[in-house]
Design a protein around this motif. Sequence first.
Motif, mmCIF file in Angstrom:
data_model
loop_
_atom_site.group_PDB
_atom_site.id
_atom_site.type_symbol
_atom_site.label_atom_id
_atom_site.label_comp_id
_atom_site.label_asym_id
_atom_site.label_seq_id
_atom_site.Cartn_x
_atom_site.Cartn_y
_atom_site.Cartn_z
ATOM 1 N N VAL A 238 0.577 42.494 -9.364
ATOM 2 C CA VAL A 238 -0.855 42.808 -9.329
ATOM 3 C C VAL A 238 -1.027 44.228 -9.831
ATOM 4 O O VAL A 238 -0.124 45.062 -9.710
ATOM 5 N N LYS A 239 -2.219 44.517 -10.369
ATOM 6 C CA LYS A 239 -2.493 45.851 -10.900
ATOM 7 C C LYS A 239 -3.687 46.480 -10.183
ATOM 8 O O LYS A 239 -4.672 45.801 -9.886
ATOM 9 N N GLU A 240 -3.565 47.743 -9.899
ATOM 10 C CA GLU A 240 -4.616 48.503 -9.220
ATOM 11 C C GLU A 240 -5.929 48.373 -9.983
ATOM 12 O O GLU A 240 -5.973 48.511 -11.208
ATOM 13 N N GLY A 241 -7.013 48.080 -9.249
ATOM 14 C CA GLY A 241 -8.343 47.968 -9.844
ATOM 15 C C GLY A 241 -8.734 46.571 -10.252
ATOM 16 O O GLY A 241 -9.923 46.272 -10.429
ATOM 17 N N LYS A 260 -1.727 55.130 -8.206
ATOM 18 C CA LYS A 260 -1.751 56.269 -9.130
ATOM 19 C C LYS A 260 -0.324 56.757 -9.413
ATOM 20 O O LYS A 260 -0.017 57.953 -9.354
ATOM 21 N N ASN A 261 0.563 55.771 -9.659
ATOM 22 C CA ASN A 261 1.969 56.008 -10.020
ATOM 23 C C ASN A 261 2.817 56.647 -8.917
ATOM 24 O O ASN A 261 3.944 57.088 -9.155
ATOM 25 N N VAL A 262 2.276 56.698 -7.706
ATOM 26 C CA VAL A 262 3.037 57.202 -6.561
ATOM 27 C C VAL A 262 3.411 56.012 -5.675
ATOM 28 O O VAL A 262 2.535 55.242 -5.257
ATOM 29 N N GLU A 263 4.731 55.866 -5.413
ATOM 30 C CA GLU A 263 5.167 54.718 -4.613
ATOM 31 C C GLU A 263 4.740 54.900 -3.151
ATOM 32 O O GLU A 263 5.002 55.930 -2.531
ATOM 33 N N ALA A 286 -3.812 48.814 -5.139
ATOM 34 C CA ALA A 286 -2.492 49.314 -5.548
ATOM 35 C C ALA A 286 -1.902 48.387 -6.594
ATOM 36 O O ALA A 286 -2.384 47.275 -6.812
ATOM 37 N N THR A 287 -0.851 48.891 -7.248
ATOM 38 C CA THR A 287 -0.091 48.084 -8.212
ATOM 39 C C THR A 287 1.219 47.668 -7.554
ATOM 40 O O THR A 287 1.881 48.473 -6.898
ATOM 41 N N CYS A 288 1.585 46.374 -7.727
ATOM 42 C CA CYS A 288 2.841 45.874 -7.170
ATOM 43 C C CYS A 288 3.710 45.349 -8.303
ATOM 44 O O CYS A 288 3.262 44.513 -9.101
ATOM 45 N N VAL A 289 4.947 45.842 -8.371
ATOM 46 C CA VAL A 289 5.865 45.490 -9.456
ATOM 47 C C VAL A 289 7.168 44.978 -8.864
ATOM 48 O O VAL A 289 7.676 45.527 -7.877
ATOM 49 N N ALA A 290 7.733 43.923 -9.488
ATOM 50 C CA ALA A 290 9.008 43.383 -9.035
ATOM 51 C C ALA A 290 10.137 44.356 -9.347
ATOM 52 O O ALA A 290 10.288 44.780 -10.498
#
Length: 891
Positions: A238-241, A260-263, A286-290
């Motif tokens: 998923v991507k923030e926004g 904002k690129n901060v984990e 937030a953005t969630c990446v595998a």
Amino acid sequence: MGGCAFKSSSNNAKTIQAIVVNHNVLTSEEEKKIEGEILRQRQSKVKQKGALLEVRKGSIPATDAPTAQIKEVNKSSKDIELIEKSFEKHFIFTTLTHDQKKIVINSMKLYSLASNQVVFKQNQPGNNFFILGSGMLEVLVNDIRINTITEGQGFGELALMHDTPRTATVRTLTPSTLWGLDRKTFKKTIEDLNAMNYEENKAFIESVSVFTILKPAQIEALVGSLITFNYTPGQAIVKEGDIGDLLFIIKDGVVSCTRKNVELKKFVKGEYFGEQALIYNSPRTATCVAVTHVKCLCIDRENLNTALGSQLQAIIYKNSQFIVIEKSEILSKLSQIQAENLLNSMEVRKCQAGDVIIPNGTAKDSLIVMVLKGKVTANSEVYEKFSCIGAENIIENNNDILYDCDFITEGETDVAIITKNDFEKSIGGKYQTVTDNNEAFRVLKHVQLLRGLSNDNLNALLLVLKIEKYSDGDMIVEQNSEGDAFYIVKSGKVEVSIDSHVVRTITKHDYFGERSVIFHQKRTATVIAKGDVECWVLFQVDFNRVIDQALRTQLMKRIELQDDNLTLEDLVCVKILGKGMFGNVFLTVHKTKKIFYALKTVDRRKIYAYELQESLILERKVLMQLDHIFIMKLVKTLKDHKRIYFVLEYVRGMDLFDVIRKMQLVSEDDSRFYISCLIVILKHLHDRDIIYRDLKPENIVVDEEGYLKLIDFGTAKIVNKRTYTIVGTPHYMAPEVILRKGYTVAVDYWSLGVLLYELLFERVPFADEEDDPMVIYEIVLTARLKYPKLQKPMNEVKSVIDQLLNKNPSLRMGAGFEKLKLHPWFAFINWEKLLTKELKAPYLPKVKKLDPDLVLQYNGDKSLDGFMSKEEKDNLPAPSGKITGKWDEDF
């Protein structure tokens, strides 16, 4: 077949179309020969697709490859590749996951055969699926070679589903090796894996805090709606926004969550994210990446609402309110409908810390407050989540007593509030009167005499119940006096005596004199009050005013069927009604009462040969729970040293299969009538955790009044959780049954959808022209639902069919029968009048009335046993196991 038709559980004659080969291997000339034979069989057997395919415990064991040397060996990479490629050509394996295929391959054994050896024989039951590893085989139908099988080809997969006879003989032409998989191993492997996967997914759902409040049936619906997604390292989930509508539960792997690129954190197996977007349709925060390979279980908002029936937040509130009701000694006495009405009438408020929900000086009996989330304090009193404030005061009418402090929320708190007036309006009156009536209603519901009445009828009787009070020693009824009333003990106890001898004591919620409201009979006993007694009394004159003559006649017919004293000696055989592989059904008549019964008989030799004990016990158990005007009634079970007997209601009429063809054109209104009858029937079954599993026109009789009657419960099962057995008729079988994924009552909805489609369009929706079960299964699993070109729009009924034939059983069920009944297509159905048979039926079968006197005059001196013995075969296999004598003690 008129009357109570007994359907055979054996498979009808099968097409010679061989399932053991890929059809594209045949020459065009061979295909034409086979197609011609198929066509002739179809023309001679219209009901071919009605054949029931069923796994029966203890059927004759299959003996595939009897001369083979069988070994468990380690498989080389080449062996595994050959097996995997073969799997790709058989749908039964293409639906398996990679892990499932791996386990199945590992369990396959190596069969070594010399040339000219039989792998399996035509018409013999099958047990194995084979893949030819080396050598060559021939396929013979009626001793004529129709094909050859070469390396890598698989055959015999139907045996993995059930033990129907082989459609061809397969024999080795050269020394050959085969990889073999037997049904028991396959069944256990797939069932165990599916059960484990289901339980694991269920545990994941239950671990999500937002779902913890859901009821078991709602959890079940969500588990069935889960979708699995796989992600590779570095892939964004998923991507923030972004606007999101998916909830993600991590089944395997690691996910990094950043803003904002901060984990912010890392999610691991069992953790979840996205619930706020799912509930509120809000942008992703937030953005969630595998980070690794990730497997996620997901559910979207549309499926969530379809499965649960409304907004998730509303369901959470409602479930919380139900928990409050269940915990409250006061509110738990409300009926299900009253509780629903109460919840729908309550106002839910979201409060902040320090909000006053009940001000100081408020009358104590003015409102009820439920705490759904957070907590409420009043001086030193603390009301936690699921507490109820004010219920006791409302029912005690403490209108002159005031609260002496404010009730204040601590932190974010959700409450549900209702005023006294709205409370009484929602439950239908004063609390004490309403709950007293609830007690009386529960008793009326269990009176055998009144079981045929609808809830509306019973509620009408509640309105005419009188409360009578008696003192110690008062005679309530006198033996041999005229009976004119039915009594339910509201409080206290009474003694029942016959000829001055006390025979029993009746206490609270017991009843007596029920037959007097229908029959003009003298009292068979004297009833005297022991201490102070209160009774609800239903007088015959009031009963007759509320229940019309047509319904009273219907009740009397049901009562006449009840005969606990009936014996085999009371019955005379008239004729055979139906013959099956395991039993026969005869028409019989009672010698003195002159009532006709259908008598289903099962020879003990067959019971022991085919190990039918458990299935007969289950059939009896199912039938004993059923008492419905649209369901064939079990009168009694009997036994002797030769047979087990089911004495059943005799239904005059025609089966729906024949009625459809007699009507030639079944209109949308006709279909609506029949489907409505079936909805009522299925609800009665499912309320008792009974799955029917073989709903089709041949198992439904249209009685002499034109209403439906469900018959033949040989495949029904009582299921509290999930079951895996492949049972049913292929054209009507739900996808989850075929796939052995585990199933519940939703399979009956699928069959209902197939039947509705068939009524409207004169064909089943999937594989109508096919007879080969494997072809039917594949089409059911893979084909899209299509409709014929219509002269007029049928959008409403199509949406009903779309729901019932949803391959996802959770979405198929939606919010249950009550929601289905509210569909616009059923808007003109009066469900109460349907139950009382006041609606006009589409078709009245022409049935001959039998004169019991003439029948008895002609058959009265004939031996019941002799009549039955003529219809029974003696060429039975020997019993397959040890015969035990106690299994039939309840018959």
